[in-house]
Design a protein around this motif. Structure first.
Motif, PDB file in Angstrom:
ATOM      1  N   PRO A 141     -17.142 -12.638 -38.069  1.00  0.00           N
ATOM      2  CA  PRO A 141     -18.344 -13.488 -38.112  1.00  0.00           C
ATOM      3  C   PRO A 141     -19.251 -13.231 -39.306  1.00  0.00           C
ATOM      4  N   HIS A 142     -19.094 -12.084 -39.966  1.00  0.00           N
ATOM      5  CA  HIS A 142     -19.956 -11.738 -41.100  1.00  0.00           C
ATOM      6  C   HIS A 142     -19.406 -12.265 -42.422  1.00  0.00           C
ATOM      7  N   ASN A 143     -18.259 -12.935 -42.356  1.00  0.00           N
ATOM      8  CA  ASN A 143     -17.629 -13.512 -43.549  1.00  0.00           C
ATOM      9  C   ASN A 143     -17.313 -12.465 -44.600  1.00  0.00           C
ATOM     10  N   ASN A 144     -16.930 -11.273 -44.112  1.00  0.00           N
ATOM     11  CA  ASN A 144     -16.406 -10.217 -44.977  1.00  0.00           C
ATOM     12  C   ASN A 144     -15.395  -9.419 -44.156  1.00  0.00           C
ATOM     13  N   PHE A 145     -15.083  -8.208 -44.575  1.00  0.00           N
ATOM     14  CA  PHE A 145     -14.026  -7.460 -43.888  1.00  0.00           C
ATOM     15  C   PHE A 145     -14.474  -6.765 -42.605  1.00  0.00           C
ATOM     16  N   LYS A 146     -15.737  -6.915 -42.217  1.00  0.00           N
ATOM     17  CA  LYS A 146     -16.232  -6.269 -41.002  1.00  0.00           C
ATOM     18  C   LYS A 146     -15.697  -6.992 -39.775  1.00  0.00           C
ATOM     19  N   LEU A 147     -14.919  -6.275 -38.974  1.00  0.00           N
ATOM     20  CA  LEU A 147     -14.246  -6.853 -37.819  1.00  0.00           C
ATOM     21  C   LEU A 147     -15.122  -6.741 -36.573  1.00  0.00           C
ATOM     22  N   SER A 148     -15.181  -7.813 -35.804  1.00  0.00           N
ATOM     23  CA  SER A 148     -15.819  -7.798 -34.484  1.00  0.00           C
ATOM     24  C   SER A 148     -14.733  -8.042 -33.445  1.00  0.00           C
ATOM     25  N   LEU A 149     -14.609  -7.151 -32.477  1.00  0.00           N
ATOM     26  CA  LEU A 149     -13.653  -7.342 -31.391  1.00  0.00           C
ATOM     27  C   LEU A 149     -14.395  -7.989 -30.227  1.00  0.00           C
ATOM     28  N   ILE A 150     -13.963  -9.192 -29.845  1.00  0.00           N
ATOM     29  CA  ILE A 150     -14.656  -9.999 -28.843  1.00  0.00           C
ATOM     30  C   ILE A 150     -13.856 -10.037 -27.549  1.00  0.00           C
ATOM     31  N   ALA A 151     -14.549  -9.894 -26.418  1.00  0.00           N
ATOM     32  CA  ALA A 151     -13.902  -9.977 -25.109  1.00  0.00           C
ATOM     33  C   ALA A 151     -13.537 -11.429 -24.796  1.00  0.00           C
ATOM     34  N   LEU A 152     -12.278 -11.678 -24.450  1.00  0.00           N
ATOM     35  CA  LEU A 152     -11.814 -13.013 -24.093  1.00  0.00           C
ATOM     36  C   LEU A 152     -12.029 -13.322 -22.606  1.00  0.00           C
ATOM     37  N   ARG A 153     -12.267 -12.281 -21.840  1.00  0.00           N
ATOM     38  CA  ARG A 153     -12.588 -12.422 -20.416  1.00  0.00           C
ATOM     39  C   ARG A 153     -13.403 -11.200 -20.015  1.00  0.00           C
ATOM     40  N   ASP A 154     -13.890 -11.166 -18.796  1.00  0.00           N
ATOM     41  CA  ASP A 154     -14.617  -9.996 -18.317  1.00  0.00           C
ATOM     42  C   ASP A 154     -13.676  -8.782 -18.303  1.00  0.00           C
ATOM     43  N   ILE A 155     -14.186  -7.643 -18.770  1.00  0.00           N
ATOM     44  CA  ILE A 155     -13.403  -6.409 -18.818  1.00  0.00           C
ATOM     45  C   ILE A 155     -14.157  -5.336 -18.045  1.00  0.00           C
ATOM     46  N   SER A 156     -13.504  -4.687 -17.106  1.00  0.00           N
ATOM     47  CA  SER A 156     -14.142  -3.681 -16.257  1.00  0.00           C
ATOM     48  C   SER A 156     -14.214  -2.326 -16.964  1.00  0.00           C
ATOM     49  N   GLU A 157     -15.172  -1.506 -16.551  1.00  0.00           N
ATOM     50  CA  GLU A 157     -15.298  -0.149 -17.097  1.00  0.00           C
ATOM     51  C   GLU A 157     -13.992   0.622 -16.894  1.00  0.00           C
ATOM     52  N   GLY A 158     -13.523   1.267 -17.972  1.00  0.00           N
ATOM     53  CA  GLY A 158     -12.287   2.041 -17.904  1.00  0.00           C
ATOM     54  C   GLY A 158     -11.023   1.245 -18.139  1.00  0.00           C
ATOM     55  N   GLU A 159     -11.143  -0.068 -18.275  1.00  0.00           N
ATOM     56  CA  GLU A 159      -9.966  -0.920 -18.480  1.00  0.00           C
ATOM     57  C   GLU A 159      -9.464  -0.822 -19.914  1.00  0.00           C
ATOM     58  N   GLU A 160      -8.167  -0.976 -20.089  1.00  0.00           N
ATOM     59  CA  GLU A 160      -7.599  -0.935 -21.433  1.00  0.00           C
ATOM     60  C   GLU A 160      -7.832  -2.251 -22.158  1.00  0.00           C
ATOM     61  N   VAL A 161      -8.113  -2.144 -23.448  1.00  0.00           N
ATOM     62  CA  VAL A 161      -8.295  -3.313 -24.306  1.00  0.00           C
ATOM     63  C   VAL A 161      -6.941  -3.709 -24.881  1.00  0.00           C
ATOM     64  N   PHE A 162      -6.591  -4.980 -24.725  1.00  0.00           N
ATOM     65  CA  PHE A 162      -5.345  -5.492 -25.278  1.00  0.00           C
ATOM     66  C   PHE A 162      -5.645  -6.633 -26.241  1.00  0.00           C
TER      67      PHE A 162
END
Length: 383
Positions: free
Chosen positions: A308-329
């Motif tokens: 979103p910053h139009n440079n190399f800074k990456l933002s990882l966005i949740a595609l659905r609700d993610i619970s505490e302790g859940e693995e990110v895929f």
């Protein structure tokens, strides 16, 4: 404090990325700048002007639109929606490489550019770095997916580091396969027609960076491990002055008539750009991220990388609700590949990443026939 952590799992995948608190759909899980990043070689050659450090566009939206459409007198309305700051653009005084700001120039110089700066070297003919880049371009025509120069910057980061051993260990964290697996992935990255170029690329790399501190990476096996590293962990980066302008115009307080006129202008603009430049509209490159690269694959991911910053800074966005302790895929496949059959997806993942996917989606589709989408389409047509 980061809201994610890398943990070792009890699965064959080794380690994964886990959230330390709950996230809602659309939340930013984390933002991250890469260890190294570089623009694709052909992308730069074709005058897609971008900051050599962060890939931020160096063209205004209007300049970008004129180049991509080939219409040299095209006027873009609402110029205030352009985010390119021409007055901050600077360059290396020795070699002329361009940066979006003095901050990026200083960061590049401190991390890798002192080694790469051709303006500081005595040269007779083409420098080995230029020969290496040309050799890579000759075996990687657009659409590009990676760059040998990412390896170059990764090695220069080690050479210039105040603590090279720490930088080496950071690099080795990405290298965890066997020699045979590295060789298989290296050959896949180069393609069947160009696997004989490995020793030529390695020879040019040795000439360009003759430093003892990186000797372990300048052996044939070491070089193949680096090729495997960028092939499996390199994350694509795309930036665009025109897309940022379009995004900002959508927020303007316009009348219905003005909005309709603008929408028609934008539709015509994109038609013109596609006609002249095809799908190659962005400044494109590849980067290596510590956190993002720790995320495992799923054919039904719960997060995705955005810029979103139009440079190399990456933002990882949740595609659905993610619970505490859940693995990110995340998905290692593009959207088109994700829509293909289970067998097609698993075949592509095995060829490019050497693992057989057992995500929820693949398990749920385990009763599908073991044929690719193309084979399935062919059999349907013949019936």
């Amino acid at each position: 404090m980061m809201d994610v952590e890398i943990r070792f799992t009890d699965l064959s995948k080794g380690k994964g990325l886990f959230v330390k608190r709950a996230f809602k759909k659309g939340d930013v899980i984390f933002e991250e700048v890469p260890l190294v990043c570089c623009q694709f070689s052909w992308n730069a050659t074709c005058k897609y002007r971008a900051c050599d450090h962060c890939l931020k566009p160096l063209e205004t939206a209007e300049e970008n639109a004129r180049r991509l459409t080939g219409i040299i007198d095209l006027d873009l309305p609402y110029p205030e929606c352009c985010t390119t700051k021409k007055d901050t653009i600077t360059c290396c005084e020795k070699c002329g490489i361009e940066y979006c700001s003095s901050e990026c120039l200083v960061l590049a110089d401190s991390q890798y550019h002192k080694i790469l700066c051709l303006g500081t070297r005595d040269r007779n003919g083409c420098h080995p770095l230029e020969l290496l880049n040309d050799a890579w371009k000759n075996i990687h025509f657009p659409p590009e997916t990676n760059s040998i120069m990412l390896i170059v910057r990764l090695l220069c980061r080690i050479i210039q580091s105040p603590d090279p051993e720490v930088a080496i260990n950071q690099t080795l964290q990405f290298c965890h396969r066997t020699i045979n697996e590295d060789a298989e992935l290296a050959h896949k990255l180069l393609g069947d027609n160009f696997t004989d170029q490995i020793l030529n690329l390695l020879s040019l790399l040795k000439q360009a960076l003759p430093y003892e501190i990186i000797h372990q990476f300048l052996t044939e096996d070491g070089f193949k491990s680096l090729l495997a590293l960028i092939g499996t962990n390199g994350q694509g980066v795309g930036t665009s002055a025109i897309s940022q302008w379009v995004s900002n115009t959508s927020k303007l307080p316009l009348t219905d008539a003005e909005r309709d006129s603008l929408d028609k202008f934008i539709d015509k603009l994109y038609d013109g750009m596609y006609e002249k430049s095809g799908n190659f509209l962005n400044n494109e490159g590849v980067a290596l991220f510590k956190l993002q690269s720790a995320a495992n694959h799923s054919c039904s991911p719960n997060a995705e990388a955005t810029y979103p910053h139009n440079n190399f800074k990456l933002s990882l966005i949740a595609l659905r609700d993610i619970s505490e302790g859940e693995e990110v895929f995340i998905s290692y496949l593009d959207e088109c590949s994700l829509e293909r059959s289970r067998h097609s997806r698993r075949k592509e993942l095995m060829e490019n990443y050497l693992f057989s996917c057992n995500c929820e989606k693949c398990i749920a589709q385990s009763d599908q026939p073991d044929i690719t989408s193309e084979e399935e389409d062919g059999s349907s047509m013949s019936e």
